[in-house]
Design an enzyme around this catalytic site. Structure first.
Site, PDB file in Angstrom:
ATOM      1  N   ASP A  16       0.836  -1.210   0.000  1.00  0.00           N
ATOM      2  CA  ASP A  16       0.000   0.000   0.000  1.00  0.00           C
ATOM      3  C   ASP A  16       0.870   1.260   0.000  1.00  0.00           C
ATOM      4  O   ASP A  16       1.986   1.262   0.521  1.00  0.00           O
ATOM      5  CB  ASP A  16      -0.907  -0.016   1.242  1.00  0.00           C
ATOM      6  CG  ASP A  16      -2.039   0.998   1.108  1.00  0.00           C
ATOM      7  OD1 ASP A  16      -2.370   1.394  -0.028  1.00  0.00           O
ATOM      8  OD2 ASP A  16      -2.589   1.397   2.157  1.00  0.00           O
ATOM      9  N   HIS A  33       2.223   3.614  -9.124  1.00  0.00           N
ATOM     10  CA  HIS A  33       1.969   2.198  -9.409  1.00  0.00           C
ATOM     11  C   HIS A  33       3.108   1.583 -10.232  1.00  0.00           C
ATOM     12  O   HIS A  33       3.503   0.439  -9.991  1.00  0.00           O
ATOM     13  CB  HIS A  33       0.637   2.022 -10.142  1.00  0.00           C
ATOM     14  CG  HIS A  33      -0.557   2.367  -9.296  1.00  0.00           C
ATOM     15  ND1 HIS A  33      -0.700   1.912  -7.998  1.00  0.00           N
ATOM     16  CD2 HIS A  33      -1.651   3.123  -9.547  1.00  0.00           C
ATOM     17  CE1 HIS A  33      -1.833   2.378  -7.497  1.00  0.00           C
ATOM     18  NE2 HIS A  33      -2.427   3.117  -8.405  1.00  0.00           N
ATOM     19  N   LEU A 127      10.785 -20.559  -4.752  1.00  0.00           N
ATOM     20  CA  LEU A 127       9.924 -19.582  -4.066  1.00  0.00           C
ATOM     21  C   LEU A 127       8.525 -19.668  -4.669  1.00  0.00           C
ATOM     22  O   LEU A 127       8.360 -19.575  -5.887  1.00  0.00           O
ATOM     23  CB  LEU A 127      10.473 -18.159  -4.240  1.00  0.00           C
ATOM     24  CG  LEU A 127       9.584 -17.069  -3.632  1.00  0.00           C
ATOM     25  CD1 LEU A 127       9.747 -17.014  -2.110  1.00  0.00           C
ATOM     26  CD2 LEU A 127       9.903 -15.705  -4.213  1.00  0.00           C
TER      27      LEU A 127
HETATM   28  C1  IPE Z   1      -5.262  -2.645   0.002  1.00  0.00           C
HETATM   29  O1  IPE Z   1      -4.984  -1.306  -0.219  1.00  0.00           O
HETATM   30  C2  IPE Z   1      -5.286  -3.416  -1.275  1.00  0.00           C
HETATM   31  C3  IPE Z   1      -3.997  -3.553  -1.949  1.00  0.00           C
HETATM   32  C4  IPE Z   1      -2.830  -3.147  -1.544  1.00  0.00           C
HETATM   33  C5  IPE Z   1      -4.050  -4.263  -3.198  1.00  0.00           C
HETATM   34  P1  IPE Z   1      -6.141  -0.215  -0.342  1.00  0.00           P
HETATM   35  O2  IPE Z   1      -5.457   1.063  -0.602  1.00  0.00           O
HETATM   36  O3  IPE Z   1      -7.152  -0.650  -1.326  1.00  0.00           O
HETATM   37  O4  IPE Z   1      -6.789  -0.264   1.120  1.00  0.00           O
HETATM   38  P2  IPE Z   1      -7.756   0.752   1.855  1.00  0.00           P
HETATM   39  O5  IPE Z   1      -8.877   1.079   0.921  1.00  0.00           O
HETATM   40  O6  IPE Z   1      -6.961   1.985   2.196  1.00  0.00           O
HETATM   41  O7  IPE Z   1      -8.188   0.031   3.085  1.00  0.00           O
HETATM   42  C1  IPE Z   2      -1.547   0.254  -3.337  1.00  0.00           C
HETATM   43  O1  IPE Z   2      -1.324   1.615  -3.339  1.00  0.00           O
HETATM   44  C2  IPE Z   2      -1.843  -0.293  -4.707  1.00  0.00           C
HETATM   45  C3  IPE Z   2      -3.214  -0.805  -4.864  1.00  0.00           C
HETATM   46  C4  IPE Z   2      -4.167  -0.762  -3.976  1.00  0.00           C
HETATM   47  C5  IPE Z   2      -3.530  -1.404  -6.137  1.00  0.00           C
HETATM   48  P1  IPE Z   2      -2.526   2.655  -3.333  1.00  0.00           P
HETATM   49  O2  IPE Z   2      -2.911   2.947  -4.733  1.00  0.00           O
HETATM   50  O3  IPE Z   2      -3.640   2.200  -2.467  1.00  0.00           O
HETATM   51  O4  IPE Z   2      -1.818   3.915  -2.702  1.00  0.00           O
HETATM   52  P2  IPE Z   2      -2.454   4.923  -1.656  1.00  0.00           P
HETATM   53  O5  IPE Z   2      -2.941   4.123  -0.484  1.00  0.00           O
HETATM   54  O6  IPE Z   2      -3.577   5.632  -2.358  1.00  0.00           O
HETATM   55  O7  IPE Z   2      -1.319   5.813  -1.297  1.00  0.00           O
HETATM   56 MG    MG Z   3      -4.089   2.466  -0.506  1.00  0.00          MG
END
Ligand code: IPE
Ligand code: IPE
Ligand code: MG
Length: 246
Positions: A16, A33, A127
């Site tokens: 995240d 990303h 792995l």
């Molecule tokens: C969790 O992250 C899902 C992934 C990393 C794929 P999110 O960014 O979607 O989580 P929330 O919405 O902040 O809980």
């Molecule tokens: C995690 O990073 C990637 C996915 C959930 C696919 P985020 O896109 O949720 O990044 P933040 O949380 O908005 O910073």
């Molecule tokens: Mg996120």
């Protein structure tokens, strides 16, 4: 503490913070990303180098479809590119890829690439890399219950036990995670491996995923090594037996 028991056999990661990593630099979320996808390779290698056998990465949740369509489509494209670019190298290093989640919602070319990568790496054992895509812990528990019912048409829910359900989860071939790492500063599971994390050690770290590197992994492993895992027992029951005084 022995080295074996202090090293997790299975690490799960909620990757995240890509969006906030980009925002901090006044860049579009998609750049975060791209950077985040590049970081996957690094962590796979760092785990393989340490003889960690299982790594499960949360790439896209069942709730992530709620994001703007352009962002969803960037994430799909990155997944395809990742499979195209990295799988051959990873396969030669002994990585076996599995994808868990409801892949039927993905574009056909992505589904085909996933199936091809799984097939091409099926013989690898160094792995076990599992990517959770369109995955939700609630979805998994529900699909496992349905799958069990289909496999046991004469049974009722009274006949369903924990082990039966676990055997139908999408992770049935994997041990439960020992360590769950979540980057990005949130202290929540966000519908990841709900059943499987019953006794997992939870490590929440502020670093955004693109900044999480080998040194960050080592910190998480050091933290893990200091945990006492009791699984419901007392300290005394799990303490190593004292050696006889000479
Ligand atoms: C969790 O992250 C899902 C992934 C990393 C794929 P999110 O960014 O979607 O989580 P929330 O919405 O902040 O809980
Ligand atoms: C995690 O990073 C990637 C996915 C959930 C696919 P985020 O896109 O949720 O990044 P933040 O949380 O908005 O910073
Ligand atoms: Mg996120």
């Amino acid at each position: 503490m022995s080295t074996e028991s202090s090293l997790p056999q299975h690490i799960a990661i909620i990757m995240d913070g890509n969006g906030r990593w980009a925002k901090k630099r006044f860049l579009p979320r998609t750049v975060g990303h791209v950077k985040g996808a590049a970081g996957v390779r690094r962590i796979v290698k760092a785990c393989a180098d340490r003889d960690i056998r299982y790594l499960t990465l949360f790439a896209f949740s069942t709730e992530n479809w709620r994001r703007p369509p352009e962002e969803v489509s960037t994430l799909m494209d990155l997944f395809v590119q990742y499979l195209q670019k990295e799988m051959a190298d990873m396969s030669s290093e002994g990585v076996r890829l599995r994808v868990i989640g409801d892949r039927s919602a993905f574009p056909a070319d992505l589904q085909a690439r996933i199936a091809a990568a799984e097939q091409a790496t099926a013989h690898n054992t160094t792995l076990h890399l599992t990517v959770a895509a369109n995955y939700g812990g609630q979805w998994d528990i529900l699909q496992a219950t349905r799958a069990w019912q289909t496999a046991n048409p004469g049974c009722t829910l009274d006949d369903l036990h924990e082990a039966d359900l676990a055997a139908h989860l999408s992770t049935a071939d994997l041990p439960d995670p020992d360590l769950l790492i979540r980057t990005g500063g949130e202290s929540r599971i966000s519908n990841f491996l709900l059943w499987q994390c019953a006794y997992t050690e939870l490590y929440f770290v502020d670093d955004y995923w693109p900044d999480f590197d080998e040194a960050s992994l080592v910190k998480a492993l050091t933290w893990f090594a200091s945990r006492v895992r009791r699984f419901g027992r007392t300290d005394e029951q799990v303490a190593p037996a004292p050696t006889a005084a000479t």
